[in-house]
Structures are given as structure tokens and as C-alpha cells.
Design a protein around this motif. Structure first.
Motif, PDB file in Angstrom:
ATOM      1  N   SER A  38     -58.817  17.375 -67.821  1.00 39.08           N
ATOM      2  CA  SER A  38     -58.854  18.762 -68.334  1.00 39.08           C
ATOM      3  C   SER A  38     -58.099  19.694 -67.393  1.00 39.08           C
ATOM      4  O   SER A  38     -57.387  20.596 -67.835  1.00 39.08           O
ATOM      5  N   LYS A  42     -54.742  21.737 -68.531  1.00 32.99           N
ATOM      6  CA  LYS A  42     -54.760  23.206 -68.467  1.00 32.99           C
ATOM      7  C   LYS A  42     -53.638  23.724 -67.584  1.00 32.99           C
ATOM      8  O   LYS A  42     -52.949  24.685 -67.916  1.00 32.99           O
ATOM      9  N   LYS A 143     -65.126  23.916 -63.306  1.00 33.50           N
ATOM     10  CA  LYS A 143     -66.275  24.335 -64.132  1.00 33.50           C
ATOM     11  C   LYS A 143     -66.829  25.676 -63.658  1.00 33.50           C
ATOM     12  O   LYS A 143     -68.025  25.952 -63.734  1.00 33.50           O
ATOM     13  N   ASP A 145     -66.578  28.536 -64.965  1.00 33.51           N
ATOM     14  CA  ASP A 145     -67.159  29.341 -66.053  1.00 33.51           C
ATOM     15  C   ASP A 145     -68.646  29.080 -66.249  1.00 33.51           C
ATOM     16  O   ASP A 145     -69.333  29.863 -66.900  1.00 33.51           O
ATOM     17  N   SER A 175     -61.419  27.180 -63.724  1.00 32.72           N
ATOM     18  CA  SER A 175     -62.051  26.874 -65.011  1.00 32.72           C
ATOM     19  C   SER A 175     -60.997  26.416 -66.013  1.00 32.72           C
ATOM     20  O   SER A 175     -60.049  27.146 -66.302  1.00 32.72           O
ATOM     21  N   GLU A 177     -61.728  26.024 -69.020  1.00 36.42           N
ATOM     22  CA  GLU A 177     -62.087  26.757 -70.248  1.00 36.42           C
ATOM     23  C   GLU A 177     -61.375  28.102 -70.316  1.00 36.42           C
ATOM     24  O   GLU A 177     -60.822  28.467 -71.347  1.00 36.42           O
ATOM     25  N   THR A 178     -61.412  28.845 -69.208  1.00 45.86           N
ATOM     26  CA  THR A 178     -60.909  30.233 -69.229  1.00 45.86           C
ATOM     27  C   THR A 178     -59.560  30.399 -68.526  1.00 45.86           C
ATOM     28  O   THR A 178     -58.988  31.484 -68.552  1.00 45.86           O
TER      29      THR A 178
END
Length: 194
Positions: A38, A42, A143, A145, A175, A177-178
Motif C-alpha cells: 500500500s 500510494k 497507518k 490515519d 498514511s 489512506e490520506t
């Protein structure tokens, strides 16, 4: 950095298979299931160049990714996964030791840890192993977030203390995710791309 080209060049198991073009290399290491794929996806703006999996232990080779024809990201097998046989773990260990001890184009290793948890004994061993070979290390605490903003500095401090981080090495909270931390990562990596 804007990534226009990102492709897997080879999945190698020994030195004779490593790319011969002498581009600088940045290795990516971490526990199985810590979010290495991931992170790679990213950072290079790809959905699934590096295969993510809910099953740990998927990466079993040294995967060389050509980034913009400037450098290689080298994804190494995740460690600390119990369901892999002892024989298989020994094979990975030899393959990784050969790479880390012999590869003179290796500029930096990115060690990925989960910011939510104290680094494990395996994380500490990996960090010590890299320092033994005098390889600079950037710790990515992923991680981000999942942690409340007011608790972040305490979690980062715990990572630094648990790994007994050398003053020449850094931690960047991140992160997937963000995208938080992404610019900081590229800014740091740019120092090792020559």
C-alpha cells in the motif's frame, strides 16, 4: 516527485538476477502485513503495481521496480510471518543477507512499521541488521490515519525509543489512506537518488 513511469523489472532470488544498470536503489522492508505494498502504490500513484494481499507472506522474492528510469524501489520479503516454514524463512534470510551485504547501489532502506503498535522484536532485529551493514534507514510509521492527532507524537517517540534509532536516521509518519506524509517521503528520498 511526479512518477510517470513505474514498472516491475524483475523478481530476483540471487545476485546474478539483479539489474546491471547501476541505478540507485531504495529497499523497502517491513513485517508481513504492515502495509508495504500500500505504501509503494500510494507513493508512486498506482492502484496495484505492488500487489496487496490479505494473506501475509506474499512477497517471496526481491522485486525491483523501475521508477522514472531514475532509481529502483526494491521490495524485500516481509518478515515475522509464522506460517512460512523454517526452511522457507532461512531461504529468504539468505537472499536478503546477500542483497543487503553485497549491493553497492543500495542507498537507503525504508523500514515500515505500524504506528499504532510498538515495533516488534523482528522490527528491532531488522533495524539492527541494517545498521550492522551501515545502511542508512528511513522509518515510515504507517497507518497514521488510525491515530488521534493529539497522540501522534507519543507514538512516534515510542517508535524512536523502541528501535533505539540512530540520530542519522529519521521517522516519517505516513498514511496510505490520506497521503499524509507523502511529500515528506519524496523530499527525504530525493537525497538518495543520485
Amino acid at each position: 516527485m511526479k512518477v510517470n513511469k513505474a514498472e516491475i523489472v524483475i523478481s530476483a532470488v540471487s545476485e546474478k538476477q539483479y539489474p546491471a544498470d547501476r541505478k540507485p536503489e531504495i529497499a523497502l522492508a517491513g513485517r508481513s502485513n504492515v502495509g508495504k505494498s500500500s505504501f509503494i502504490n500510494k507513493i508512486i500513484n498506482r492502484k496495484n503495481l505492488a500487489r496487496t494481499s490479505s494473506k501475509p507472506g506474499k512477497t517471496q522474492t526481491l522485486n525491483f521496480y523501475n521508477i522514472n528510469d531514475l532509481l529502483y524501489f526494491v521490495d524485500v520479503p516481509g518478515y515475522g510471518y509464522a506460517r512460512v516454514s523454517k526452511k522457507e524463512r532461512e531461504k529468504w534470510g539468505k537472499m536478503m543477507e546477500e542483497y543487503f551485504s553485497l549491493r553497492d547501489t543500495l542507498r537507503l532502506t525504508v523500514l515500515i512499521v505500524d504506528i499504532r503498535h510498538e515495533p516488534t522484536e523482528d522490527d528491532r532485529m531488522m533495524y539492527d541488521f541494517l545498521k550492522y551493514y551501515e545502511i542508512p534507514v528511513l522509518v515510515i510509521a504507517t497507518k497514521l490515519d488510525k491515530i488521534a492527532k493529539n497522540k501522534r507524537s507519543a507514538h512516534i517517540k515510542r517508535v524512536v525509543e523502541t528501535l533505539d534509532l540512530d540520530q542519522s536516521d529519521s521517522v516519517i509518519p505516513f498514511s496510505a489512506e490520506t497521503s499524509e506524509g507523502k511529500e515528506d517521503v519524496w523530499s527525504y528520498l530525493s537525497n538518495y537518488m543520485k
